[in-house]
Every structure is written in C-alpha cells, then in structure tokens.
Design a protein around this motif. Structure first.
Motif: not given
Ligand SMILES: Cc1cc2nc3c(=O)[nH]c(=O)nc-3n(C[C@H](O)[C@H](O)[C@H](O)COP(=O)(O)O)c2cc1C
Length: 166
Positions: A9-11, A13-14, A58, A90
């Motif tokens: 998870s980067k931000t 949510q996951t 994703t 997510t």
């Molecule tokens: C570089 C990048 C690429 C992403 N690509 C997609 C994508 O292809 N499809 C989608 O639905 N969301 C995409 N997202 C949204 C993330 O999947 C979503 O915000 C996710 O919940 C982040 O998870 P985290 O908070 O655990 O890091 C992308 C976000 C980033 C920063």
C-alpha cells in the motif's frame, strides 16, 4: 488456525482493507497477522498459516509492481504450496482493471502451488467473484465496501477451517 494478510500500500487504502479482512477472519476465531511486503515478515508464522490473502492497489490495470516483485522473488523464502490463497484490490474506477490486478496475483499463487479461494456466487449476496474490490473514485463505494471486505475475511477463514481444520 493461523492466517495472514500480505499487502502493498502506498497511500494507505489497501492497508486499511487488509486490516478489515483480518478483522473478519478474527470474528470467526482465527489468529491473524497482517504484513506489508515492506515489513520484516515472520517466516515461521507464515509457514504455519493455513491461508494467506494478498492485497494490491490497482496500478495501470494490474497488480502493483511491489507485490508482484514480492510474489516473484521474496516469496521463495516462504512455504506457500498447499495453503489457501486469496486476493483483493483497491482502485479508482470500476473499469480501472481491479479484476485484472486480482487475477494477476491469483495466477502467481497458482504457480506457487496454492489452492485458490473463491466464494464465487455460492454464498449469495454480496457476490465476490475473484476477490473484494474497493473503489475510491465512485461515490461512497470505498466506505460502503468495508462490510464486504470483513465478510470476505470471514468466508475465507471458514473455508480454510473447513479444509484444514486448524
Ligand atoms: C500511478 C498510479 C496508477 C494507478 N492506476 C490505476 C488504474 O489503472 N486503475 C484504477 O482503477 N486505479 C488506479 N490507481 C488508483 C489506485 O489503485 C487507488 O488509489 C488505490 O486505492 C491506492 O491504494 P493505496 O492507498 O493502498 O496505495 C492508480 C494510482 C496511481 C498513483
């Protein structure tokens, strides 16, 4: 029965959804540990687990490179074969590729010899075919999906218990 949830998870949510799945597993009596792929993961604990659920954001309509790297490389330090495996994602949008993200991980779990969990449609509503998904750019979907993630954890743990009995 021991279970684990392993995610990237980067931000956050996951990570939040990983904790909710773990809560669902605990609701039915499982011992659960939740690890980021960037944590030091306790190999003894993971090796004793009956099942592991993997989570990813994703990115570019597939699983994040960091969980992919963990599964391709670092997972070699763990015994995964024969355990129950599951996946969740997510994402922003319904059409954003979260299903591909989950299936990408599940394919790698098959390569590792894991047994893949799918409640599919057999448990009725909510239907969770490949794994639960939370969308952060579609109305209240992200918040509303938390109940489904908890239920997934519960269903996964019940299936692991049915299969392994411990
Ligand atoms: C570089 C990048 C690429 C992403 N690509 C997609 C994508 O292809 N499809 C989608 O639905 N969301 C995409 N997202 C949204 C993330 O999947 C979503 O915000 C996710 O919940 C982040 O998870 P985290 O908070 O655990 O890091 C992308 C976000 C980033 C920063």
């Amino acid at each position: 029965m021991k279970l684990a949830v392993i995610y990237y998870s980067k931000t956050g949510q996951t990570k939040e959804m990983a904790e909710i799945i773990a809560q669902g597993m605990r609701n039915v009596g499982s011992e659960v540990r939740v690890y980021s792929v960037d944590d030091s993961i306790n190999a003894n604990y993971v090796n004793e687990c009956s099942g592991i659920v993997f989570g990813t954001p994703t990115y570019m309509a597939t699983s994040h490179w960091r969980i992919t790297q963990w599964l391709m490389k670092e997972s070699g330090n763990f015994s995964l074969a024969g355990k129950l495996g599951g996946g969740f994602a997510t994402a922003h949008y319904a059409q954003g590729g979260s299903d591909s993200a989950i299936l990408s991980m599940l394919g790698m779990l098959l390569v590792k010899g894991m047994l893949i969990y799918s409640g599919g449609a057999t448990f009725g509503q909510p239907f969770i075919h490949h794994g639960p998904v939370a969308l952060d750019a579609v109305g209240n979907h992200y918040e509303d999906s938390k109940e489904m993630f908890e239920l997934f954890g519960q269903r996964f743990a019940e299936k692991a218990f049915e299969l392994f009995g411990k």
